[in-house]
Design an enzyme around this catalytic site. Structure first.
Site, mmCIF file in Angstrom:
data_model
loop_
_atom_site.group_PDB
_atom_site.id
_atom_site.type_symbol
_atom_site.label_atom_id
_atom_site.label_comp_id
_atom_site.label_asym_id
_atom_site.label_seq_id
_atom_site.Cartn_x
_atom_site.Cartn_y
_atom_site.Cartn_z
ATOM 1 N N ASN A 1 35.704 40.402 21.452
ATOM 2 C CA ASN A 1 36.488 40.841 22.774
ATOM 3 C C ASN A 1 37.796 41.538 22.454
ATOM 4 O O ASN A 1 38.099 42.336 23.493
ATOM 5 C CB ASN A 1 36.642 39.804 23.744
ATOM 6 C CG ASN A 1 35.218 39.379 24.425
ATOM 7 O OD1 ASN A 1 35.396 38.061 24.870
ATOM 8 N ND2 ASN A 1 34.392 40.190 24.340
ATOM 9 N N ASP B 1 29.239 35.809 31.410
ATOM 10 C CA ASP B 1 28.998 37.126 31.519
ATOM 11 C C ASP B 1 28.774 37.622 32.972
ATOM 12 O O ASP B 1 28.294 36.644 33.858
ATOM 13 C CB ASP B 1 27.573 37.505 30.854
ATOM 14 C CG ASP B 1 27.652 37.622 29.234
ATOM 15 O OD1 ASP B 1 28.375 38.525 28.946
ATOM 16 O OD2 ASP B 1 27.157 36.758 28.738
HETATM 17 C C1 FPP Z 1 32.149 38.375 30.579
HETATM 18 O O1 FPP Z 1 32.315 39.252 31.535
HETATM 19 C C2 FPP Z 1 33.613 37.645 30.693
HETATM 20 C C3 FPP Z 1 34.397 37.808 29.549
HETATM 21 C C4 FPP Z 1 34.424 38.844 28.282
HETATM 22 C C5 FPP Z 1 35.600 36.865 29.160
HETATM 23 C C6 FPP Z 1 36.556 36.562 30.189
HETATM 24 C C7 FPP Z 1 36.061 35.529 31.000
HETATM 25 C C8 FPP Z 1 36.608 35.113 32.255
HETATM 26 C C9 FPP Z 1 37.965 35.753 32.473
HETATM 27 C C10 FPP Z 1 36.294 34.076 33.235
HETATM 28 C C11 FPP Z 1 36.841 32.724 32.680
HETATM 29 C C12 FPP Z 1 38.244 32.769 32.602
HETATM 30 C C13 FPP Z 1 39.062 31.999 31.608
HETATM 31 C C14 FPP Z 1 40.494 32.199 31.394
HETATM 32 C C15 FPP Z 1 38.339 31.202 30.648
HETATM 33 P P1 FPP Z 1 32.021 40.874 31.021
HETATM 34 O O2 FPP Z 1 33.126 41.582 30.817
HETATM 35 O O3 FPP Z 1 31.164 40.819 29.763
HETATM 36 O O4 FPP Z 1 31.225 41.520 32.287
HETATM 37 P P2 FPP Z 1 29.914 42.311 32.253
HETATM 38 O O5 FPP Z 1 28.760 41.247 31.148
HETATM 39 O O6 FPP Z 1 29.410 42.461 33.590
HETATM 40 O O7 FPP Z 1 30.384 43.453 31.495
#
Ligand code: FPP
Length: 209
Positions: A50, A2
């Site tokens: 997601n 996150d």
């Molecule tokens: C959370 O950040 C992350 C995700 C929803 C998934 C994506 C993860 C990555 C791209 C990092 C690792 C990469 C791979 C390819 C496994 P968020 O969007 O929820 O951020 P926030 O909590 O600040 O809104």
């Protein structure tokens, strides 16, 4: 992992820039975890929920998974075996595009003989759906539904119980991640957003094991 969006927002960057940095940081953390002799590292890359994010963001995250699973040379150099957990590609609800499926299959096959750390990426994964499917299959087993038959029917039965669960970016609750496997796990909470999760953070989490 996150906090990619918040990390980017603080810098006046688009959320996608945060995800890009998140993927880079995962590559850094994998290197550090190998140096720490960690046997199993499992990360939540994309949840079944997601898909509801805006399409451009979903496309960007899918591209990052293709990039991550494409790091085969790096993983081989580190002796890391890559694995994937998630909804089977042929299940009615699955939406994983073919190019991501191909990248996942290729990475698994190309790193299958590595004997070091096992990196498992949860993609199109949800802990509750995993359990529903496992219980459904366990019902057909000779002993019926037992803890052993459920364990044997999880996405990756070889995954050991979780020692420490990490939650970044100030999230202080359990998510829909490895619900069965994390019974008894220690939980490491940190305010650091995922792109800032570094060696010192990893060591603090490991100190809980
Ligand atoms: C959370 O950040 C992350 C995700 C929803 C998934 C994506 C993860 C990555 C791209 C990092 C690792 C990469 C791979 C390819 C496994 P968020 O969007 O929820 O951020 P926030 O909590 O600040 O809104």
């Amino acid at each position: 992992m996150d906090g990619n969006g918040r990390w980017a927002g603080k810098r006046g960057l688009p959320r996608t820039a945060g995800h890009t940095e998140g993927e880079e940081n995962l590559a850094r953390i994998v290197r550090i975890a190998v140096r720490r002799n960690i046997g199993w590292l499992t990360v939540f890359g994309f949840s079944t929920e997601n898909w509801r994010r805006p399409r451009p963001e979903v496309r960007h995250i899918l591209g990052l998974h293709e990039k991550l699973f494409g790091r085969v040379d790096e993983l081989n150099e580190l002796n890391v075996r890559i694995q994937w957990i998630g909804r089977p590609f042929d299940s009615p609800e699955a939406r994983t595009p073919r190019y991501v499926q191909r990248a996942i299959r290729k990475a698994i096959a190309s790193t299958a003989d590595n004997t070091g750390m096992v990196l498992t990426v949860a993609f199109d994964y949800g802990g509750r759906s995993e359990l529903v499917a496992a219980v459904d299959s366990a019902r057909q087993s000779p002993d019926g539904v037992t803890t052993d038959s459920i364990s044997a029917n999880l996405c990756l039965p070889e995954l050991p119980p979780v020692d420490v669960l990490v939650r970044t970016s100030g999230e202080r609750r359990v998510s829909n991640f490895l619900l069965w496997q994390s019974a008894g796990a220690a939980i490491y909470f940190t305010d650091a957003p995922w792109p800032d999760f570094d060696a010192a953070e990893l060591d603090a989490a490991l100190a809980l094991t």
